[in-house]
Design an enzyme around this catalytic site. Structure first.
Site, short mmCIF file in Angstrom:
data_model
loop_
_atom_site.label_atom_id
_atom_site.label_comp_id
_atom_site.label_asym_id
_atom_site.label_seq_id
_atom_site.Cartn_x
_atom_site.Cartn_y
_atom_site.Cartn_z
N ASN A 208 42.81 5.90 34.33
CA ASN A 208 42.14 6.98 32.80
C ASN A 208 41.94 7.50 33.43
O ASN A 208 41.91 8.27 34.52
CB ASN A 208 41.11 5.22 32.43
CG ASN A 208 40.17 5.39 34.11
OD1 ASN A 208 39.65 6.58 34.06
ND2 ASN A 208 39.98 3.91 34.75
N LYS A 286 60.60 -2.61 42.07
CA LYS A 286 60.59 -1.18 41.24
C LYS A 286 61.08 -1.88 39.97
O LYS A 286 62.15 -2.73 40.24
CB LYS A 286 61.05 0.18 41.47
CG LYS A 286 60.69 1.08 40.67
CD LYS A 286 61.56 2.64 41.27
CE LYS A 286 61.58 3.36 39.56
NZ LYS A 286 62.58 4.44 39.93
N ILE A 305 32.66 -5.80 37.37
CA ILE A 305 32.02 -5.58 38.89
C ILE A 305 30.50 -5.80 37.93
O ILE A 305 29.63 -6.20 38.75
CB ILE A 305 32.42 -5.01 39.83
CG1 ILE A 305 34.41 -4.70 39.71
CG2 ILE A 305 32.08 -4.11 41.12
CD1 ILE A 305 34.43 -3.88 39.93
N PHE A 323 27.03 2.18 33.45
CA PHE A 323 27.61 3.50 32.82
C PHE A 323 27.53 2.84 31.55
O PHE A 323 28.25 1.94 31.23
CB PHE A 323 27.71 4.19 33.92
CG PHE A 323 27.02 4.99 34.47
CD1 PHE A 323 26.78 4.69 35.92
CD2 PHE A 323 26.72 6.93 34.20
CE1 PHE A 323 25.63 4.91 36.71
CE2 PHE A 323 26.12 7.62 34.42
CZ PHE A 323 26.20 7.30 35.91
O1 C5P Z 1 31.88 -2.79 29.56
P1 C5P Z 1 32.50 -0.79 30.34
O2 C5P Z 1 33.38 -0.87 30.59
O3 C5P Z 1 31.36 -0.05 28.80
O4 C5P Z 1 30.97 -1.48 30.97
C1 C5P Z 1 30.98 0.24 31.73
C2 C5P Z 1 29.53 -0.37 33.11
O5 C5P Z 1 30.39 -1.34 33.27
C3 C5P Z 1 29.95 1.16 34.21
O6 C5P Z 1 28.84 0.92 34.81
C4 C5P Z 1 30.97 0.60 34.90
O7 C5P Z 1 31.04 0.77 36.30
C5 C5P Z 1 30.80 -0.93 34.80
N1 C5P Z 1 32.24 -2.06 35.16
C6 C5P Z 1 32.73 -2.56 36.01
N2 C5P Z 1 33.74 -3.42 35.65
C7 C5P Z 1 34.70 -3.20 35.54
C8 C5P Z 1 34.98 -2.80 33.55
C9 C5P Z 1 33.50 -2.42 33.78
O8 C5P Z 1 31.57 -2.07 36.97
N3 C5P Z 1 35.55 -4.70 35.06
#
Ligand code: C5P
Length: 397
Positions: A208, A286, A305, A323
């Site tokens: 991303n 590949k 996470i 966030f």
């Molecule tokens: O659900 P979303 O991706 O909008 O949530 C954003 C927050 O969750 C951010 O703090 C991001 O670092 C954390 N996050 C995470 N693991 C994921 C997805 C998002 O820690 N798989």
């Protein structure tokens, strides 16, 4: 700045010892005094005369030095400094300290000291990756010893990989961070940052547009307030800040593993743009282009996470900050997200392309806590980070 600070610098025997001469100069330029100690093998690489001339101090080499014992015993020598720095730290010296051995002046000082210790390892790649060295480093980290480096690159022995001693200025930054006197001194904070790369096959991945700028600024701001920061970063565009422990990862699963390994911590700030899905059918070779046949990618969900850390029943950090990058109803969506994930605060921002925030230098955030939403004016990402770090420091008091 390091003015008035005293550094006990232990130089052990490795080719990187030549960089320690520059380290001494840099430390003295910043006002620190340097008391040098050399192991027997260090003097095979640099001479005590050069070290002494640059430090402007006598070099200590012997455990049984009657002159020194009469003036200042080795126990006292280990305690008068503000910080003990070992650069380079060889596999041998790391092993001795991990094993509780004290058979020369350097290892005895490291055992007798009640001062914080920072090590800058330097050794051959294979040696650094050897399970025994990794085990010893993990033991020392558990004992509270801090590390800077090693870095990856070409080595004096002709091999490539992690093992090069951190550059003198990186060691200076780590020393400044250790000695920084701020409201977060003694607090450990884990920060995630950057995007993740989810492999399709060995050469392709899904990613991303996160640059890692906001997460990097937050780690820098927390370190400046005296925090010990573990910075877990995906492949970001911006370089990690100085004075933090950097753990570089690629995928979401690696990021989770690194975060779990970095705990316990007083706070966790999850600024990474973690990929929500990974490719289920990741190919180990590949994927070939076949005319008329398009590959079909199947996805599976990545671990969340932030949610995992927020919902830990044992050892949850006292403050967990997430966030939320939203494109509409920022406050509504972020408030719901805070509850769903179980974190304490959510820093929400509008990442609609028109705002120019994603990948840009500014940010406009709303900080959502149990008490409601606090709208901050648009400002530079470092200013957002500084303000957030101040608020974290106030919450951890
Ligand atoms: O659900 P979303 O991706 O909008 O949530 C954003 C927050 O969750 C951010 O703090 C991001 O670092 C954390 N996050 C995470 N693991 C994921 C997805 C998002 O820690 N798989």
């Amino acid at each position: 700045m390091l003015s008035g600070k005293s550094i006990l610098l232990i130089i052990s025997g490795g080719i990187a010892a030549y960089k320690s001469l520059d380290l001494i100069r840099r430390l003295r330029e910043r006002g620190a005094s340097v008391v040098p100690v050399m192991t027997g093998s260090a003097s095979e690489f640099v001479t005590p005369m050069s070290v002494s001339a640059l430090a402007g101090e006598k070099v200590h080499t012997d455990l049984f030095d009657l002159g020194t014992e009469a003036e200042m015993g080795h126990i006292q020598l280990s305690r008068v400094a503000d910080l003990v720095v070992v650069a380079p730290a060889t596999a041998d010296l790391i092993g001795k300290v991990a094993g509780g051995l004290a058979n020369d002046l350097a290892s005895t000082l490291l055992m007798a000291t009640d001062t914080d210790v920072l090590m800058a390892p330097a050794m051959n790649v294979r040696m650094w990756e050897h399970p025994s060295v990794q085990r010893n480093v993990a033991l020392l980290k558990g004992d509270g010893i801090a590390f800077v480096g090693p870095n990856e690159g070409d080595m004096a022995c002709g091999e490539f990989g992690p093992g090069r001693m951190a550059e003198p200025m990186e060691i200076v930054a780590a020393i400044e961070a250790k000695l920084a006197d701020g409201p977060l001194k003694g607090k450990r904070v884990v920060v995630t940052s950057g995007p993740t790369h989810e492999p399709i096959d060995p050469v392709r991945y899904i990613a991303n547009r996160s640059s890692g700028a906001q997460g990097t600024a937050i780690a820098r701001a927390l370190a400046a307030l005296g925090a010990e920061v573990v910075f877990v970063t995906g492949p970001a565009d911006v370089a990690p800040p100085d004075g933090v422990e950097v753990v570089a990862v690629q995928s979401a699963r690696e990021m989770l593993e690194a975060v779990e390994a970095a705990l316990p911590a007083d706070a966790a700030v999850m600024a990474a743009a973690v990929a929500d899905w990974r490719v289920k059918s990741e190919s180990t070779s590949k994927i070939k282009k076949v005319k008329g046949a398009l590959p079909v990618l199947e996805f599976e969900e990545n671990p969340d996470i932030l949610a995992r850390v927020s919902q830990m029943s044992d050892g949850r950090p006292g403050l967990v900050v997430g966030f939320a990058a939203e494109t509409d109803d920022v406050v509504g969506n972020a408030t719901a997200k805070r509850e769903r994930k179980g974190c304490d605060w959510i820093v929400a921002n509008d990442v609609s392309p028109a705002t120019g925030i994603m990948g840009g230098t500014e940010n406009a955030v709303v900080v959502i806590t149990e008490g409601g939403a606090d709208v901050w004016p648009r400002m530079g990402k470092q200013a957002v980070a500084d303000k957030l770090a101040e608020r974290i420091a106030a919450a951890l008091l």
